[in-house]
Design a protein around this motif. Sequence first.
Motif, PDB file in Angstrom:
ATOM      1  N   GLU A 140       8.007 -10.445  -2.498  1.00  0.00           N
ATOM      2  CA  GLU A 140       7.314  -9.955  -1.317  1.00  0.00           C
ATOM      3  C   GLU A 140       5.809  -9.922  -1.604  1.00  0.00           C
ATOM      4  OE1 GLU A 140       8.436  -9.376   1.595  1.00  0.00           O
ATOM      5  OE2 GLU A 140      10.599  -9.426   1.247  1.00  0.00           O
ATOM      6  N   PRO A 141       4.974 -10.263  -0.619  1.00  0.00           N
ATOM      7  CA  PRO A 141       3.515 -10.336  -0.848  1.00  0.00           C
ATOM      8  C   PRO A 141       2.846  -8.974  -0.713  1.00  0.00           C
ATOM      9  CG  PRO A 141       3.995 -11.000   1.388  1.00  0.00           C
ATOM     10  CD  PRO A 141       5.337 -10.716   0.741  1.00  0.00           C
ATOM     11  N   ILE A 142       3.355  -7.992  -1.451  1.00  0.00           N
ATOM     12  CA  ILE A 142       2.890  -6.620  -1.303  1.00  0.00           C
ATOM     13  C   ILE A 142       2.321  -6.105  -2.619  1.00  0.00           C
ATOM     14  CG2 ILE A 142       4.555  -6.127   0.525  1.00  0.00           C
ATOM     15  CD1 ILE A 142       6.267  -4.670  -1.560  1.00  0.00           C
ATOM     16  N   GLY A 143       1.737  -4.911  -2.564  1.00  0.00           N
ATOM     17  CA  GLY A 143       1.202  -4.282  -3.749  1.00  0.00           C
ATOM     18  C   GLY A 143       2.113  -3.191  -4.268  1.00  0.00           C
ATOM     19  N   LYS A 144       1.563  -2.372  -5.185  1.00  0.00           N
ATOM     20  CA  LYS A 144       2.354  -1.380  -5.908  1.00  0.00           C
ATOM     21  C   LYS A 144       2.169   0.049  -5.424  1.00  0.00           C
ATOM     22  CE  LYS A 144       2.850  -3.556 -10.469  1.00  0.00           C
ATOM     23  NZ  LYS A 144       2.605  -3.342 -11.911  1.00  0.00           N
ATOM     24  N   GLN A 145       1.222   0.296  -4.542  1.00  0.00           N
ATOM     25  CA  GLN A 145       0.910   1.686  -4.249  1.00  0.00           C
ATOM     26  C   GLN A 145       2.045   2.433  -3.555  1.00  0.00           C
ATOM     27  OE1 GLN A 145      -1.520   3.046  -1.067  1.00  0.00           O
ATOM     28  NE2 GLN A 145      -1.934   1.007  -0.253  1.00  0.00           N
ATOM     29  N   ASP A 146       2.744   1.779  -2.634  1.00  0.00           N
ATOM     30  CA  ASP A 146       3.737   2.490  -1.826  1.00  0.00           C
ATOM     31  C   ASP A 146       4.915   2.989  -2.657  1.00  0.00           C
ATOM     32  OD1 ASP A 146       2.084   1.835   0.223  1.00  0.00           O
ATOM     33  OD2 ASP A 146       3.432   0.393   1.180  1.00  0.00           O
ATOM     34  N   GLN A 147       5.375   2.173  -3.587  1.00  0.00           N
ATOM     35  CA  GLN A 147       6.520   2.566  -4.402  1.00  0.00           C
ATOM     36  C   GLN A 147       6.209   3.835  -5.189  1.00  0.00           C
ATOM     37  OE1 GLN A 147       5.032  -0.384  -4.388  1.00  0.00           O
ATOM     38  NE2 GLN A 147       6.511  -2.001  -3.962  1.00  0.00           N
ATOM     39  N   TYR A 148       5.010   3.908  -5.750  1.00  0.00           N
ATOM     40  CA  TYR A 148       4.629   5.087  -6.535  1.00  0.00           C
ATOM     41  C   TYR A 148       4.385   6.296  -5.640  1.00  0.00           C
ATOM     42  CZ  TYR A 148       4.499   2.562 -10.921  1.00  0.00           C
ATOM     43  OH  TYR A 148       4.866   1.861 -12.048  1.00  0.00           O
TER      44      TYR A 148
END
Length: 326
Positions: A140-148
């Motif tokens: 997925e072309p997403i970053g890491k902020q949301d998971q954390y």
Amino acid sequence: MIITRTPLRISFAGGGSDLKEYYLNHGGSVLSVAINKYIYLSMHPYFHGNKYLLKYSQNELVDNVDDIKHRIIKQVFKDYNISGVDFNSSADIPSGTGLGSSSSFAAGLTTLCSTYNNNFMSLEDIAKYACEVEIDKLKEPIGKQDQYACAIGGLNFIKFNQDDTVAVEKVILKQEKIKQLEDNLLLFYLGTTRSASEILIEQKKNTIKDQEKVNSLHKMVALSVDLKRELQKGNIDAMGDILHSGWMYKKELAAKISNERIDHYYNIGIKNGATGGKLLGAGGGGFLLFYVKEEHQQNVKNAMKDLEEIEFKFNFEGTKVIHYNR
């Protein structure tokens, strides 16, 4: 039956610097908070042997894990060797509205499946695995902020290091300052949902090829550092100006982040007393967030009468099991 509850999140500053194309070269940081709007997941053994009965926005009844259409469910079930289950999902807020719902789902599903297998994972490990699922395995072309943000909960300054590690620093405020921040944030639903992928794909390309876009991200990262410092000093009202500056920079990152309708309502909010705001998520639709001092809040609410206001508080627990009965 096991039931998990995982919060959604609001990102204040630094969004976009959690994309690998940026932070591996420059390092990134985001300041965000989890909120008391949730995704609920439940699972128990299915009556019909080793089949899978899945109920989310669609219904699936399949014999084999490889036949599952939902990509996150399929991947996590395979990784955890889950079979013969009845799975259900529900949420307080529609997906595709900029509150990190897919990553909240991934973190909650990780909590659910690890608990189902009688394994314990720290909140940081849950976030790390959710990133691996969405970014590394599903591409997925997403970053890491949301998971954390969704896994750990609370008000956090999250750093994305050039060695691909993540460091989460709690932003500690006095209770009266937390209440002031909660009370002065107004959230309005634009009535549209969207897929973030197209916008994020363009943004990732711009991060590689366009130095002006990279410079905008540099400024957004600096704003996240400024916001952390001001909040820790007790200067809660700094939120408005920093939100506004960040939104101006963010609109420069990709063509479809904003549009005429979003700009229209944003300008209405500012004209009626908001000191700043932003569109949440990748862009294109979802929720508008404003910082508004108490004396101007009714003016802003009256001016936004065409939009639905969503009241919320902060969540400091992160993803958790709320029911366990084996």
